[in-house]
Design an enzyme around this catalytic site. Sequence first.
Site, PDB file in Angstrom:
ATOM      1  N   HIS A 111      38.748   9.051 -18.015  1.00 33.73           N
ATOM      2  CA  HIS A 111      38.762   9.884 -19.216  1.00 33.73           C
ATOM      3  C   HIS A 111      40.071   9.699 -19.975  1.00 33.73           C
ATOM      4  O   HIS A 111      41.068   9.233 -19.419  1.00 33.73           O
ATOM      5  CB  HIS A 111      38.589  11.368 -18.867  1.00 33.73           C
ATOM      6  CG  HIS A 111      39.731  11.937 -18.090  1.00 33.73           C
ATOM      7  ND1 HIS A 111      39.910  11.701 -16.749  1.00 33.73           N
ATOM      8  CD2 HIS A 111      40.780  12.710 -18.478  1.00 33.73           C
ATOM      9  CE1 HIS A 111      41.005  12.307 -16.335  1.00 33.73           C
ATOM     10  NE2 HIS A 111      41.566  12.924 -17.360  1.00 33.73           N
ATOM     11  N   ASP A 113      42.575  12.281 -22.203  1.00 35.95           N
ATOM     12  CA  ASP A 113      42.719  13.743 -22.167  1.00 35.95           C
ATOM     13  C   ASP A 113      42.161  14.431 -23.420  1.00 35.95           C
ATOM     14  O   ASP A 113      42.566  14.138 -24.549  1.00 35.95           O
ATOM     15  CB  ASP A 113      44.194  14.124 -21.976  1.00 35.95           C
ATOM     16  CG  ASP A 113      44.675  13.778 -20.564  1.00 35.95           C
ATOM     17  OD1 ASP A 113      43.859  13.846 -19.628  1.00 35.95           O
ATOM     18  OD2 ASP A 113      45.867  13.440 -20.410  1.00 35.95           O
ATOM     19  N   HIS A 261      42.367   7.097 -18.160  1.00 35.52           N
ATOM     20  CA  HIS A 261      42.924   7.074 -16.808  1.00 35.52           C
ATOM     21  C   HIS A 261      41.947   7.677 -15.810  1.00 35.52           C
ATOM     22  O   HIS A 261      40.994   8.364 -16.185  1.00 35.52           O
ATOM     23  CB  HIS A 261      44.282   7.775 -16.747  1.00 35.52           C
ATOM     24  CG  HIS A 261      44.259   9.197 -17.201  1.00 35.52           C
ATOM     25  ND1 HIS A 261      44.295   9.564 -18.523  1.00 35.52           N
ATOM     26  CD2 HIS A 261      44.202  10.363 -16.506  1.00 35.52           C
ATOM     27  CE1 HIS A 261      44.276  10.869 -18.631  1.00 35.52           C
ATOM     28  NE2 HIS A 261      44.211  11.396 -17.419  1.00 35.52           N
ATOM     29  N   ARG A 278      51.974  18.416 -15.001  1.00 39.04           N
ATOM     30  CA  ARG A 278      51.790  17.610 -16.219  1.00 39.04           C
ATOM     31  C   ARG A 278      52.228  18.392 -17.460  1.00 39.04           C
ATOM     32  O   ARG A 278      51.972  19.592 -17.557  1.00 39.04           O
ATOM     33  CB  ARG A 278      50.308  17.233 -16.352  1.00 39.04           C
ATOM     34  CG  ARG A 278      50.028  16.160 -17.380  1.00 39.04           C
ATOM     35  CD  ARG A 278      48.553  15.821 -17.440  1.00 39.04           C
ATOM     36  NE  ARG A 278      47.814  16.840 -18.156  1.00 39.04           N
ATOM     37  CZ  ARG A 278      46.475  16.928 -18.191  1.00 39.04           C
ATOM     38  NH1 ARG A 278      45.733  16.057 -17.518  1.00 39.04           N
ATOM     39  NH2 ARG A 278      45.887  17.874 -18.879  1.00 39.04           N
TER      40      ARG A 278
HETATM   41  C1  SIN Z   1      45.156  13.649 -14.855  1.00 38.33           C
HETATM   42  O1  SIN Z   1      43.985  13.321 -15.044  1.00 38.33           O
HETATM   43  O2  SIN Z   1      45.906  13.941 -15.795  1.00 38.33           O
HETATM   44  C2  SIN Z   1      45.719  13.679 -13.454  1.00 38.33           C
HETATM   45  C3  SIN Z   1      45.860  12.324 -12.881  1.00 38.33           C
HETATM   46  C4  SIN Z   1      46.312  12.381 -11.440  1.00 38.33           C
HETATM   47  O3  SIN Z   1      46.527  13.463 -10.872  1.00 38.33           O
HETATM   48  O4  SIN Z   1      46.459  11.309 -10.854  1.00 38.33           O
END
Ligand code: SIN
Length: 306
Positions: A111, A113, A261, A278
């Site tokens: 995805h 974000d 990602h 994050r």
């Molecule tokens: C995310 O999708 O922002 C998290 C990625 C992760 O925890 O590796």
Amino acid sequence: MTGQAAIEVTPLAVHIGAEIGGVDLRKPLAPDTVKAIRDTLLQWKVVFFRDQHLDHAQHVAFARQFGDPTPAHVVFGGGDDEHPEIYSIAKHRTANSTKDAYAVRPWTGWHTDITAAINPPMASILRGVTVPPYGGDTQWTNLAAAYDALSPVMQAFICGLRGVHRFDEPRSRRDLTDYDRAVANRMMVSEHPLVRVHPETGEKVLYVNPGFLRSITGLTPQEGGHLMEMLYEHMIRPEFTVRFRWSEGAIAFWDNRATAHLAPTDIFATEFERQFYRVTLTGDVPVGPDGQPSTALEGAPIEAVG
Ligand code: SIN
């Protein structure tokens, strides 16, 4: 290794991903260092730093040198009064971590974000605090390289198309979960071009992701479904990707306008803990090659933390 202003840049793969050394992110950065990091991000799409060990305040301060943070998560909340920008990404993550916690669907697949928003986040900065001894890697793919590798005929076809992005619909009105209610309370549905022009590099980017894209405007569900499947298979070809082995204190900083990602699922087969945090930066409204911006079908733009 190539020198660039005050930083050391070590590419990790041919199309995406570079490690940056020679910088201490706990301190305010000189303007030329901020520019060098930003230029490296634009070139490599995701950049990594090791052994930084930031606390929440340092994480937010680092992020603010590159843009305006969003609230921790625009749909699921999180953050606290002191650090409303910090989103906790725990192995068994919950939403509204300070009150009435409920489980967020553990991990989504590939995805970008929050592309359900009319102004999806520009970038995200993820920090590893508790890192499993093995497993738990994250992967990114370069969607500009993916666009470039399509045939000219397919490029011309998809450059004229737009798609509708949204969170999953609840499966049944009767079994609404807290997750479904949170999505419904902050409904966002947007029509974005399938190819966006990167606002800083001018690159054409294959702006699709299976986490949010639900239909392609003007195509039948069958036509759109086949096209999306083909593009999803194409966008994650191994040569467009990089896979990062985390270590405690590592940071990943990625450009959401040019990447998708994949969070790891292998950790659920282990007892290992994984606790990350994050910060996400607000983004602009995507624009297609025809100069047409995206359209908000439902929901207000994501705003910066005040
Ligand atoms: C995310 O999708 O922002 C998290 C990625 C992760 O925890 O590796």
